[in-house]
Design a protein around this motif. Structure first.
Motif, short mmCIF file in Angstrom:
data_model
loop_
_atom_site.label_atom_id
_atom_site.label_comp_id
_atom_site.label_asym_id
_atom_site.label_seq_id
_atom_site.Cartn_x
_atom_site.Cartn_y
_atom_site.Cartn_z
N ALA A 152 51.73 40.68 41.32
CA ALA A 152 50.52 40.21 40.64
C ALA A 152 49.38 40.08 41.63
CB ALA A 152 50.79 38.87 39.96
N LEU A 153 49.68 39.62 42.83
CA LEU A 153 48.66 39.46 43.86
C LEU A 153 48.01 40.80 44.19
CD1 LEU A 153 47.34 37.39 45.78
CD2 LEU A 153 49.11 37.98 47.46
N GLN A 154 48.82 41.84 44.24
CA GLN A 154 48.32 43.16 44.59
C GLN A 154 47.59 43.85 43.43
OE1 GLN A 154 48.38 44.18 47.73
NE2 GLN A 154 49.49 42.31 48.27
N LYS A 155 48.12 43.71 42.22
CA LYS A 155 47.57 44.40 41.05
C LYS A 155 46.50 43.60 40.31
CE LYS A 155 50.14 46.10 37.97
NZ LYS A 155 51.19 46.18 36.92
N GLY A 156 46.51 42.29 40.49
CA GLY A 156 45.63 41.42 39.71
C GLY A 156 46.42 40.67 38.66
N GLN A 192 47.25 31.36 41.47
CA GLN A 192 47.87 32.22 40.47
C GLN A 192 48.33 31.37 39.30
OE1 GLN A 192 50.78 34.23 43.16
NE2 GLN A 192 49.90 36.13 42.36
N ALA A 193 48.46 32.02 38.16
CA ALA A 193 48.91 31.32 36.95
C ALA A 193 49.92 32.20 36.22
CB ALA A 193 47.73 30.99 36.06
N ALA A 194 50.64 31.57 35.34
CA ALA A 194 51.61 32.30 34.52
C ALA A 194 51.61 31.72 33.12
CB ALA A 194 53.01 32.20 35.13
#
Length: 203
Positions: A152-156, A192-194
């Motif tokens: 997610a960090l890499q892709k957004g 980050q969130a989920a």
């Protein structure tokens, strides 16, 4: 007649005392309840930091994922930020969690969990928001979780994530089709969130 009158007077006096005692305790209970309500902490959604954080969650999700975190979220957060904060916190069908960017030994600390997240993790607000996010998973599942967060960090964002989590009460559960996304506001990464709507108990 004198004896009867005396008995009646005693009965009336006793009845008067009973009624007044009942009113006294009733009012005392009402006052105690009111006092606790009036002096108690405000709901978390009224907190200024949480109102701002809710805005960040809603806006970053919309920008990164191209959809709304809940129906009408963008319009609501723009017109009524407090209402948006309350709505997100009280969602009954969706769990939302987030962490910051602290460089803690165990990783970032959770800084948000809506009411459904608190219920699922069997945690109070204070307990959840002092928990390193890595500890939402058992040790054997943390590497897979870390890979998902890194993606997610890499892709957004990273959607359709499945994994095993554990509550503070030790209850294990599976989450399915979760979306993990970066909270980025004005070019600054805040964490980050989920979010997910599908989970089932394993214990």
């Amino acid at each position: 007649e004198t004896l009867l009158g005396s008995m009646i007077m005693k009965w009336l006096h006793s009845l008067f005392l009973t009624i007044n005692l009942a009113n006294f305790f009733s009012q005392g209970i009402k006052c105690e309840i009111y006092s606790k309500f009036a002096k108690g902490p405000s709901p978390v959604w009224y907190d200024a930091k949480m109102i701002t954080h809710t805005s960040h969650l809603i806006n970053s999700f919309h920008k990164v994922c191209g959809r709304e975190l809940f129906p009408g979220a963008i319009q609501l957060v723009n017109s009524d930020p407090v209402g948006a904060s309350k709505t997100l916190f009280l969602l009954s069908d969706r769990i939302v969690l987030s962490h910051g960017i602290q460089d803690d030994q165990e990783g970032p600390i959770l800084n948000y969990g809506n009411s459904k997240a608190l219920q699922r993790w069997a945690a109070s607000w204070e307990e959840l928001t002092s928990l390193p996010s890595s500890r939402t998973a058992e040790p054997q599942n943390r590497e897979a979780r870390a890979r998902a967060m890194e993606m997610a960090l890499q892709k957004g964002f990273n959607d359709n994530y499945n994994g095993i989590r554990i509550g503070l009460d030790g209850a294990r559960f599976e989450i399915r089709n979760a979306i993990i996304w970066n909270i980025v506001i004005d070019g600054q990464r805040l964490g980050q969130a989920a979010t997910f709507t599908e989970w089932n108990d394993l214990d």
